[in-house]
Design an enzyme around this catalytic site. Sequence first.
Site, mmCIF file in Angstrom:
data_model
loop_
_atom_site.group_PDB
_atom_site.id
_atom_site.type_symbol
_atom_site.label_atom_id
_atom_site.label_comp_id
_atom_site.label_asym_id
_atom_site.label_seq_id
_atom_site.Cartn_x
_atom_site.Cartn_y
_atom_site.Cartn_z
ATOM 1 N N CYS A 111 0.800 -1.041 -0.007
ATOM 2 C CA CYS A 111 -0.029 -0.196 0.208
ATOM 3 C C CYS A 111 0.752 1.312 0.086
ATOM 4 O O CYS A 111 0.452 2.327 -0.138
ATOM 5 C CB CYS A 111 -0.960 -0.122 1.153
ATOM 6 S SG CYS A 111 -2.106 -1.426 1.185
ATOM 7 N N HIS A 251 -2.838 7.194 2.863
ATOM 8 C CA HIS A 251 -3.603 5.957 2.306
ATOM 9 C C HIS A 251 -4.864 5.327 2.836
ATOM 10 O O HIS A 251 -5.045 5.417 4.123
ATOM 11 C CB HIS A 251 -2.456 4.613 2.575
ATOM 12 C CG HIS A 251 -3.041 3.428 2.310
ATOM 13 N ND1 HIS A 251 -3.521 3.093 0.889
ATOM 14 C CD2 HIS A 251 -3.087 2.359 3.038
ATOM 15 C CE1 HIS A 251 -4.080 2.068 1.163
ATOM 16 N NE2 HIS A 251 -3.754 1.326 2.215
ATOM 17 N N ASN A 281 -10.236 -0.045 0.206
ATOM 18 C CA ASN A 281 -8.822 0.208 0.076
ATOM 19 C C ASN A 281 -8.155 -0.309 -1.277
ATOM 20 O O ASN A 281 -8.159 -1.533 -1.344
ATOM 21 C CB ASN A 281 -8.199 -0.648 1.406
ATOM 22 C CG ASN A 281 -6.850 -0.613 1.420
ATOM 23 O OD1 ASN A 281 -6.188 -0.227 0.387
ATOM 24 N ND2 ASN A 281 -6.341 -1.133 2.703
HETATM 25 N N1 COA Z 1 -18.234 -8.314 9.512
HETATM 26 C C1 COA Z 1 -18.542 -8.654 10.836
HETATM 27 N N2 COA Z 1 -17.822 -9.100 11.837
HETATM 28 C C2 COA Z 1 -16.615 -8.899 11.197
HETATM 29 C C3 COA Z 1 -16.051 -8.502 10.427
HETATM 30 C C4 COA Z 1 -16.857 -8.282 9.213
HETATM 31 N N3 COA Z 1 -16.362 -7.866 7.702
HETATM 32 N N4 COA Z 1 -14.548 -8.695 10.301
HETATM 33 C C5 COA Z 1 -14.196 -9.110 11.503
HETATM 34 N N5 COA Z 1 -15.341 -9.311 12.102
HETATM 35 C C6 COA Z 1 -15.332 -9.439 13.575
HETATM 36 C C7 COA Z 1 -14.254 -10.411 14.180
HETATM 37 O O1 COA Z 1 -14.255 -11.579 13.958
HETATM 38 C C8 COA Z 1 -14.527 -10.022 15.622
HETATM 39 O O2 COA Z 1 -15.219 -10.781 16.229
HETATM 40 P P1 COA Z 1 -15.119 -11.495 17.739
HETATM 41 O O3 COA Z 1 -14.996 -10.303 18.653
HETATM 42 O O4 COA Z 1 -16.435 -12.358 17.904
HETATM 43 O O5 COA Z 1 -13.890 -12.313 17.419
HETATM 44 C C9 COA Z 1 -14.693 -8.637 15.747
HETATM 45 O O6 COA Z 1 -15.279 -8.110 14.381
HETATM 46 C C10 COA Z 1 -13.846 -7.707 15.960
HETATM 47 O O7 COA Z 1 -12.504 -7.949 15.160
HETATM 48 P P2 COA Z 1 -11.114 -7.228 14.894
HETATM 49 O O8 COA Z 1 -10.329 -7.719 13.938
HETATM 50 O O9 COA Z 1 -10.668 -6.760 16.388
HETATM 51 O O10 COA Z 1 -11.959 -5.686 14.427
HETATM 52 P P3 COA Z 1 -11.353 -4.552 14.391
HETATM 53 O O11 COA Z 1 -12.383 -3.417 14.927
HETATM 54 O O12 COA Z 1 -9.775 -4.558 14.429
HETATM 55 O O13 COA Z 1 -11.636 -4.086 12.589
HETATM 56 C C11 COA Z 1 -10.368 -4.398 10.633
HETATM 57 C C12 COA Z 1 -11.002 -5.206 11.869
HETATM 58 C C13 COA Z 1 -9.476 -5.486 9.685
HETATM 59 C C14 COA Z 1 -11.484 -3.530 9.867
HETATM 60 C C15 COA Z 1 -9.404 -3.418 11.078
HETATM 61 O O14 COA Z 1 -8.494 -4.172 12.034
HETATM 62 C C16 COA Z 1 -8.443 -2.910 10.110
HETATM 63 O O15 COA Z 1 -8.875 -1.810 9.497
HETATM 64 N N6 COA Z 1 -7.205 -2.977 10.435
HETATM 65 C C17 COA Z 1 -6.268 -2.583 9.428
HETATM 66 C C18 COA Z 1 -6.460 -2.879 7.904
HETATM 67 C C19 COA Z 1 -5.873 -2.378 6.770
HETATM 68 O O16 COA Z 1 -5.526 -0.976 6.933
HETATM 69 N N7 COA Z 1 -5.183 -3.072 6.172
HETATM 70 C C20 COA Z 1 -4.324 -2.461 5.072
HETATM 71 C C21 COA Z 1 -3.204 -1.828 5.603
HETATM 72 S S1 COA Z 1 -1.959 -1.048 4.666
#
Ligand code: COA
Length: 330
Positions: A111, A251, A281
Amino acid sequence: MNAIAALAGLGTALPSRRVTNEELSRSLDTDDEWIQSRTGIKQRFWSAGETTSDLAVEAGRNALSSAAMDTVDLLIVATTTPDHPCPATAPDVTSRLGLGTVAAYDIAAVCSGFVYGLASAAAHIAAGLAGSVLVIGAETYSTILDPDDRTTSVIFGDGAGAAVLRATAPGSPGCLLGFDLGSDGSLKDLITIPDGGSRQRTSRSGPTGTYFTMQGRPVFRHAVDRMTESAGAVLDKTGWSVESVDWFVGHQANARILRAVADGLGVKSDRVIIDLDRVGNTSAASIPLALARAATEGNLVPGDRVLLSAFGGGATWGSTVLVWPDISAL
Ligand code: COA
C-alpha cells in the site's frame, strides 16, 4: 541547481463492476452497518475481467492527457497484483501506451507503493536520469482475496491512479518537496500471500495459501503509529508546520486509521480527504484516486499545501508534501 520533480498530470481508472456492502453481506457473515462503522467503506469496484495492466494503461493514458504529454523517459508501476509473477507489468503497460522502449519496472511496496514510486521517480529526475516519469499505482485485489475471509474481502477494492512527474525548476507548483520512507521487515507476516514465492512455490494448503492474508488489529496499530511518525518527519524536513497543511491525503486503509493519524498530527478532521467510502482500500492506487477525486470535486485547488502518507505490507511506509499545481485530473 538540480532539477526537481513536479506533478504535471493525474489520471485514474476503475473497473466496471461496483460491489456494495449489501452484496457482500449476501455471501459473507457481515453487514453494511459493521463495514461502515468499522472501516467507513460503502462500496468498492472489483474487476469484471479487467487486469491490473488494463487499469494501469487506462489511468496512464488519462494522466498523459492531463499533462498534455505523449512521451516520458521512464514508467513505474507500483502493484501487489501484477499480471504475472514474471515479467514485471510495467514494460507491457509502456508498450501498450505507445511509449516505445523507455525504461520500465515494477515496485512491490504494497500500500506504500505509490509514495515509493513518487520517490523513485523524483530521484531519477534529480539525478538527471529522466526528465519525465509516469508513476502508476494499479491493483486488482479482488483476484487475491479469499472469498470466505470477511476481514479482507470487505476492505479491498480494485483500481488505478497515475501521475506524470516532470523535471522543473525548484519553487514551481507541484514540486515534491521532500520524502520520508521506511520499512520494518520484522512485521512481514502481518500482511502476506504465504505461497507462490521461492520460500513456498506451490500451495501447501489448497488455494488459501495463495490468498492475501492480514492480521487486522496489529496492522491497524502500526499503520497509525508509522503514518503519524512519517508524516511528522516529512513536515520537519520541509519546514512546514502542521497548521499550514491544507489537506492530509493518507493511504485509504480505514477511516478510523486516517482520523487517528490526523489526531496524532494535529490536523483538523475536515482537512482529511476520504475516498474509501467510494472505492475501499485500493492499496497502491488509493492516494492518486483520492487526489483525483478531491481535485475533481473542487476541494483540492491550486496553491493548496498537501501532505501524503502511506503504510503497507512489508511493513513499509512513506510520506511526501507538495503545493497543488494547476492541473485537471482525468
Ligand atoms: N463483519 C462482521 N464482523 C467482522 C468482520 C466483518 N467483515 N470482520 C471481522 N469481524 C469480527 C471479528 O471476527 C471479531 O469478532 P469477535 O469479537 O467475535 O472475535 C470482531 O469483528 C472484531 O474483530 P477485529 O479484527 O478486532 O475488528 P477491528 O475493529 O480491528 O476491525 C479491521 C477489523 C480489519 C477493519 C481493522 O482491524 C483494520 O482496519 N485493520 C487495518 C486494515 C488495513 O488497513 N489494512 C491495510 C493496511 S495497508
